[in-house]
Each structure stands twice: as structure tokens, then as C-alpha cells.
Design a protein around this motif. Structure first.
Motif, PDB file in Angstrom:
ATOM      1  N   LYS A 129       0.826  -1.207   0.000  1.00  0.00           N
ATOM      2  CA  LYS A 129       0.000   0.000   0.000  1.00  0.00           C
ATOM      3  C   LYS A 129       0.865   1.264   0.000  1.00  0.00           C
ATOM      4  O   LYS A 129       0.531   2.257  -0.659  1.00  0.00           O
ATOM      5  N   LEU A 130       1.974   1.233   0.735  1.00  0.00           N
ATOM      6  CA  LEU A 130       2.860   2.393   0.769  1.00  0.00           C
ATOM      7  C   LEU A 130       3.466   2.642  -0.608  1.00  0.00           C
ATOM      8  O   LEU A 130       3.598   3.797  -1.042  1.00  0.00           O
ATOM      9  N   LYS A 131       3.820   1.573  -1.306  1.00  0.00           N
ATOM     10  CA  LYS A 131       4.348   1.716  -2.665  1.00  0.00           C
ATOM     11  C   LYS A 131       3.281   2.266  -3.613  1.00  0.00           C
ATOM     12  O   LYS A 131       3.580   3.104  -4.476  1.00  0.00           O
ATOM     13  N   ALA A 132       2.063   1.811  -3.454  1.00  0.00           N
ATOM     14  CA  ALA A 132       0.988   2.298  -4.316  1.00  0.00           C
ATOM     15  C   ALA A 132       0.772   3.795  -4.132  1.00  0.00           C
ATOM     16  O   ALA A 132       0.463   4.515  -5.089  1.00  0.00           O
ATOM     17  N   ALA A 133       0.944   4.268  -2.905  1.00  0.00           N
ATOM     18  CA  ALA A 133       0.760   5.688  -2.623  1.00  0.00           C
ATOM     19  C   ALA A 133       1.984   6.520  -2.994  1.00  0.00           C
ATOM     20  O   ALA A 133       1.891   7.744  -3.093  1.00  0.00           O
ATOM     21  N   ASN A 134       3.131   5.849  -3.194  1.00  0.00           N
ATOM     22  CA  ASN A 134       4.389   6.535  -3.519  1.00  0.00           C
ATOM     23  C   ASN A 134       5.057   5.783  -4.660  1.00  0.00           C
ATOM     24  O   ASN A 134       5.940   4.948  -4.431  1.00  0.00           O
ATOM     25  N   PRO A 135       4.668   6.047  -5.904  1.00  0.00           N
ATOM     26  CA  PRO A 135       5.088   5.228  -7.041  1.00  0.00           C
ATOM     27  C   PRO A 135       6.597   5.135  -7.246  1.00  0.00           C
ATOM     28  O   PRO A 135       7.079   4.163  -7.822  1.00  0.00           O
ATOM     29  N   GLY A 136       7.386   6.107  -6.761  1.00  0.00           N
ATOM     30  CA  GLY A 136       8.833   6.036  -6.928  1.00  0.00           C
ATOM     31  C   GLY A 136       9.545   5.238  -5.866  1.00  0.00           C
ATOM     32  O   GLY A 136      10.768   5.052  -5.925  1.00  0.00           O
ATOM     33  N   LEU A 137       8.818   4.717  -4.894  1.00  0.00           N
ATOM     34  CA  LEU A 137       9.426   4.020  -3.766  1.00  0.00           C
ATOM     35  C   LEU A 137       9.812   2.597  -4.145  1.00  0.00           C
ATOM     36  O   LEU A 137       9.027   1.861  -4.741  1.00  0.00           O
ATOM     37  N   LYS A 138      11.033   2.194  -3.785  1.00  0.00           N
ATOM     38  CA  LYS A 138      11.517   0.832  -3.994  1.00  0.00           C
ATOM     39  C   LYS A 138      11.627   0.118  -2.650  1.00  0.00           C
ATOM     40  O   LYS A 138      11.968   0.733  -1.633  1.00  0.00           O
ATOM     41  N   VAL A 139      11.371  -1.181  -2.654  1.00  0.00           N
ATOM     42  CA  VAL A 139      11.519  -1.999  -1.444  1.00  0.00           C
ATOM     43  C   VAL A 139      12.401  -3.194  -1.774  1.00  0.00           C
ATOM     44  O   VAL A 139      12.146  -3.910  -2.750  1.00  0.00           O
ATOM     45  N   GLU A 140      13.436  -3.391  -0.976  1.00  0.00           N
ATOM     46  CA  GLU A 140      14.313  -4.552  -1.116  1.00  0.00           C
ATOM     47  C   GLU A 140      14.147  -5.467   0.095  1.00  0.00           C
ATOM     48  O   GLU A 140      13.855  -5.003   1.197  1.00  0.00           O
ATOM     49  N   ILE A 141      14.382  -6.751  -0.115  1.00  0.00           N
ATOM     50  CA  ILE A 141      14.491  -7.683   1.000  1.00  0.00           C
ATOM     51  C   ILE A 141      15.966  -7.822   1.350  1.00  0.00           C
ATOM     52  O   ILE A 141      16.804  -8.079   0.483  1.00  0.00           O
ATOM     53  N   SER A 142      16.300  -7.597   2.605  1.00  0.00           N
ATOM     54  CA  SER A 142      17.677  -7.747   3.068  1.00  0.00           C
ATOM     55  C   SER A 142      17.848  -9.142   3.654  1.00  0.00           C
ATOM     56  O   SER A 142      17.039  -9.585   4.464  1.00  0.00           O
ATOM     57  N   LEU A 143      18.917  -9.799   3.243  1.00  0.00           N
ATOM     58  CA  LEU A 143      19.157 -11.185   3.632  1.00  0.00           C
ATOM     59  C   LEU A 143      20.314 -11.281   4.613  1.00  0.00           C
ATOM     60  O   LEU A 143      21.415 -10.793   4.332  1.00  0.00           O
ATOM     61  N   GLY A 144      20.079 -11.883   5.770  1.00  0.00           N
ATOM     62  CA  GLY A 144      21.161 -12.181   6.684  1.00  0.00           C
ATOM     63  C   GLY A 144      21.193 -11.283   7.890  1.00  0.00           C
ATOM     64  O   GLY A 144      20.416 -11.426   8.826  1.00  0.00           O
ATOM     65  N   GLY A 145      22.119 -10.311   7.885  1.00  0.00           N
ATOM     66  CA  GLY A 145      22.332  -9.487   9.061  1.00  0.00           C
ATOM     67  C   GLY A 145      23.270 -10.175  10.047  1.00  0.00           C
ATOM     68  O   GLY A 145      23.769 -11.284   9.815  1.00  0.00           O
ATOM     69  N   TRP A 146      23.511  -9.534  11.166  1.00  0.00           N
ATOM     70  CA  TRP A 146      24.495 -10.035  12.124  1.00  0.00           C
ATOM     71  C   TRP A 146      24.139 -11.425  12.662  1.00  0.00           C
ATOM     72  O   TRP A 146      25.010 -12.272  12.820  1.00  0.00           O
ATOM     73  N   THR A 147      22.858 -11.677  12.941  1.00  0.00           N
ATOM     74  CA  THR A 147      22.485 -12.945  13.571  1.00  0.00           C
ATOM     75  C   THR A 147      21.979 -13.995  12.587  1.00  0.00           C
ATOM     76  O   THR A 147      21.829 -15.160  12.968  1.00  0.00           O
TER      77      THR A 147
END
Length: 474
Positions: A129-147
Motif C-alpha cells: 500500500k505504501l508503494k501504491a501511494a508513492n510510485p517512486g518508492l523501492k523496497v528490497e528484501i535484506s538477507l542475513g544481518g548479524w544474527t
């Protein structure tokens, strides 16, 4: 020779410019894809934010950034079957949590758990929904992290494991094929999250290094990380030919000289759209002195002063000298601080010995957290105003002229500790709009790609830190 004053912003920019001139010419970098933003203000959003602070997707100031990195997806390996996979960290928070009213939703519309045609709930639904309201917004999935980097070394170790692992990540997050069978009954299933994620962010912490319990680490990790990035780029591009879209590939990379210790930096980076450089945690509570979390410029008093790259400008120069184009460098900033108790009195406690006995790494309150968030300092503790200029609750705002960083000091700060005196001398190194503004100037002057923050829920209620980065997009 010991300098008498901090390296000015203009001098820092000159340092970076010199690095550009002195660096060996890299291979011509490909122009950014039209689907990849040419300027980046990125911030992590963690799936657990809805639990701790009660920070929801609707609270993200989407007009002040253009990339959200969702933390985390989980690289997984089954030693019994030899199976590689890419899993969901928290199915409930990610795509099963029902919003019974519109109060916590992006568009004011509640979920209907009885609707078998609604396959996304929780954060994933709200991000759509946030992307639909802000068409230029990109979302990535981040894999891993410290733990959750536990199995990266294994998954990157052979061509077969790299291929199957990458295919699983694309299937789960890019194609959006989520596990079903939970509650609500309609949640998950084939294509449930299709179109949500615009790319993948690799947070392997770190090749060759045991971090939060990593398995099978070894010297081969350094080259295998490059091979893994190549496999991600290959499969993302191949899938992109079927959808007509360029999928982002980025990575969270270490600061300073450790970047080339863990990665074949130039070769690894050529597969990425940009590098998210973690120019923070230069000093943490395991160090010998109360020191800045992130340094903008070199400070000879720092415990790691023998390493000239142990600061933001030094790290940027090092990346440039090692063949990473300026257009791929994204400068990291922390939205949290480092707290030090029982400090000395010299220099308002900065660069003095400390004793953090009694702090709780699981605490959210500013007086007990080893790494208090800016939100906790401003909106909960009242230690500093949102502008990062005026102290409160007995704290004074100081400025480290050499490092270009603020810090709070209180000679008799009250803490809810179970041991020791009721009040102790305290120093809190933190990020402020002023220190972040220095990064913004550096990024613009050297034509770097942008800035990245860990993480968005840690900002003040008035979004002053992300607001200090927003000019990067102009």
C-alpha cells in the motif's frame, strides 16, 4: 603531527576528491538502469519494529526516502538433506498479522481475515500500500544481518548451492511465493507477495569471519562472495527479461580497510547497483574508551587512530582508491548512539575509560540501553531536543571538533541499574541533524550515490534525522 582542529567539511571533500584523482581508473561503470534510482536515500525497516516501539509501516516518512530495505530474510541450509533455501524470518509480522481497524494501516482500511482472496496481511501488505501511494518508492528484501548470516559461507561454497539458494530467494521474495497453511486461511500462497520487492540486499556479516554464530567460515568466503553476487545478478537479470523489469542488487558492506579484508571489493561491487557502506559502529561498548559510534573525519584520539580509514571520509576515499565508482557508494549513518557509563571527567568524558555494568542489551529505555535510539534520546528521555542542539534531563550537548560528531554528557546521570550507584557519569555518542548534514554535503560534493540509515523506527517522532538526508534526493 597532532592537528589543532577538526578537518573541515571542505578539507574532507578535498580528501575525497584527491582519492578520485589518485585512484586507478576502474572499468567503465554501466549507466544505472532506468528502474534503479540515480540518487538514493535508503533506510532499513525491521519486521520487529511493530513489536518494540510499535512503529508501523504507515509511520515511515516515504516522501523523505526512496528505498526501504526490509530486514530480514533468512539464508538457510539443511545439513541433513543438503538443501539450500531462503526463508521468512517472522511470518506473523511479515504477512499474517491482521490489522483489525484502519488506525495502523497506510490507507485507513482494515484487513478482513475471512476474505480468502486477501493473501497479504502484516508488513508486506502495508508496504504494498505504501508503494501504491508513492510510485517512486523501492523496497528490497535484506538477507542475513548479524544474527542470520549463519549459513552464507556454506550456501556460497559450490555452484550448485549458489544456484539453488539464489533461485529460492527469487522464488520467495521476488516472485512472492509465500508459505501458506497458517492463519488467516488465505494468507500466503503462490504469488502472494508478487511485485512487493524490487530487489535483494545482501547482508552477509561477514565473509571469512565468525559474526553472530556463522558456520563453516574460511578464506574461500572472500572469492565465494563474489561468485554469489554474480549468481544473484545473473538470475535476477534472467527473471527480469520475463517481467520487463530491472531488479536491484545491493549489499551492506563494511567500512574502512576491513572491506577489502572480507570482500574482493571492486569485483564484488561490479555486480551491484550500489554499495551500502556501514560507516558506523567504529566504536562500541567492547572498546577501551568512550568514543564516537561514527566518525565523520579522522580523530587522532580515537582508539583506532592508527587506521586512517576508520572514519566516514577515510572509508569513502578507500572505496574510491579500490576501484568502486563514486556512483555506487552509499554512505551509512546510524539512527542510534553508544552509551558509556562511569566515565572519567576529562573532555566531558569523551575518550576516557568506562564501565557499562548494569546496561541491558534488550532494554528500549534510554537509561538502560547500550545503544539508545534517537527516538529514545529525544522523545522518551528528553536528553536532547530533536534538532540535536539543546540538552535536557541534566545532559549537555558537546561537539567533537576532530571527529565532527556530537555527544551528550552528564556527570551524575540517573539510571535504573540493579548494581552500583544511583547516578553515574555518562557519555552518549549519537547522530544529529548537524552531523548527518556533513554526510549530505560529502555525498553531493563527490557525486556519491546517496545515504543509508539503520534504521527508520529509531528516528525521532519528527523524523529529523531522515529529514537531514532528504536533500540528497534533490
Amino acid at each position: 603531527m597532532r592537528r589543532s582542529r577538526r578537518l573541515s567539511v571542505s578539507a574532507a571533500l578535498a580528501l575525497g576528491a584527491s582519492a578520485v584523482l589518485l585512484a586507478p581508473l576502474p572499468a567503465q561503470a554501466a549507466a544505472p538502469s532506468p528502474d534503479a534510482p540515480s540518487k538514493v536515500v535508503s533506510a532499513y525497516f525491521a519486521d520487529w519494529d511493530v513489536y518494540g516501539r510499535g512503529y508501523d509501516v504507515k509511520d515511515i516518512p516515504a516522501t523523505q526516502l526512496n528505498v526501504i530495505q526490509y530486514a530480514f530474510g533468512v539464508p538457510t541450509y539443511d545439513p541433513t538433506t543438503g538443501t539450500a533455501s531462503c526463508g521468512i524470518l517472522d511470518p506473523w509480522a511479515d504477512y499474517q498479522q491482521v490489522y483489525w481497524t484502519g488506525d495502523n494501516t497506510v490507507d485507513g482500511v482494515a484487513d478482513d481475515p475471512n476474505n480468502l482472496d486477501q493473501h497479504l496481511f502484516g508488513n508486506f501488505n502495508q508496504l504494498q500500500k505504501l508503494k501504491a501511494a508513492n510510485p517512486g518508492l523501492k523496497v528490497e528484501i535484506s538477507l542475513g544481518g548479524w544474527t542470520k548470516s549463519t549459513w552464507f559461507s556454506t550456501l556460497a561454497s559450490t555452484p550448485q548451492l549458489r544456484q539453488s539458494f539464489v533461485a529460492s530467494c527469487i522464488d520467495t521474495f521476488i516472485k512472492g511465493n509465500l508459505p501458506g497453511g497458517g492463519w488467516p486461511a488465505g494468507a500466503g500462497g503462490a504469488g502472494a507477495a508478487a511485485g512487493l520487492f524490487d530487489g535483494i540486499d545482501l547482508d552477509w556479516e561477514y565473509p571469512t569471519q565468525v559474526a553472530g554464530g556463522n558456520n563453516d567460515v574460511g578464506p574461500a568466503d572472500r572469492h565465494n562472495a563474489t561468485l554469489l553476487a554474480a549468481e544473484f545478478r545473473k538470475q535476477l537479470d534472467a527473471y527480469g527479461t520475463t517481467t520487463g523489469k530491472h531488479y536491484l542488487l545491493t549489499a551492506a558492506l563494511p567500512a574502512a580497510t576491513s572491506s577489502t579484508k572480507y570482500y574482493e571489493l571492486k569485483d564484488f561491487s561490479k555486480y551491484l547497483d550500489w554499495d551500502n557502506v556501514m560507516t558506523y559502529d567504529f566504536n562500541v561498548a567492547s572498546g577501551p574508551k568512550a568514543s564516537p559510534n561514527t566518525l565523520f573525519t579522522y580523530d587522532p584520539r580515537d582508539p583506532n587512530a592508527s587506521n586512517m580509514t576508520w572514519n566516514t571520509t577515510g572509508t569513502v576515499a578507500y572505496y574510491l582508491l579500490n576501484g568502486v565508482p563514486a556512483s555506487k557508494i552509499v554512505v551509512g549513518v546510524p539512527f542510534y548512539g553508544q552509551q558509556y557509563l562511569r566515565t572519567g571527567s576529562a573532555n566531558h568524558g569523551l575518550y576516557t575509560a568506562f564501565d557499562n555494568t548494569g546496561l541491558d542489551p534488550n532494554a528500549l529505555d534510554a537509561d538502560l540501553a547500550p545503544q539508545p535510539t534517537y527516538h529514545a534520546l529525544v522523545d522518551q528521555g528528553g536528553y536532547v531536543d530533536a534538532a540535536g542542539v539543546t540538552g535536557g534531563a541534566g545532559y549537555t550537548v558537546n561537539w567533537d571538533l576532530l571527529a565532527g560528531e556530537p555527544y551528550l554528557s552528564n556527570p551524575a546521570a540517573p539510571h535504573n541499574l540493579t548494581t552500583g550507584a544511583a547516578t553515574v557519569p555518562t557519555v552518549i555518542a549519537f547522530s544529529s541533524p548537524r552531523s548527518i548534514g556533513e554526510r549530505t554535503k560529502l555525498i553531493k560534493a563527490l557525486h556519491l550515490r546517496g545515504a543509508m540509515a539503520w534504521e527508520i523506527s529509531q528516528d525521532s517522532d519528527s523524523h529529523t534525522l531522515i529529514g537531514a538526508l532528504a536533500p540528497v534526493l534533490q
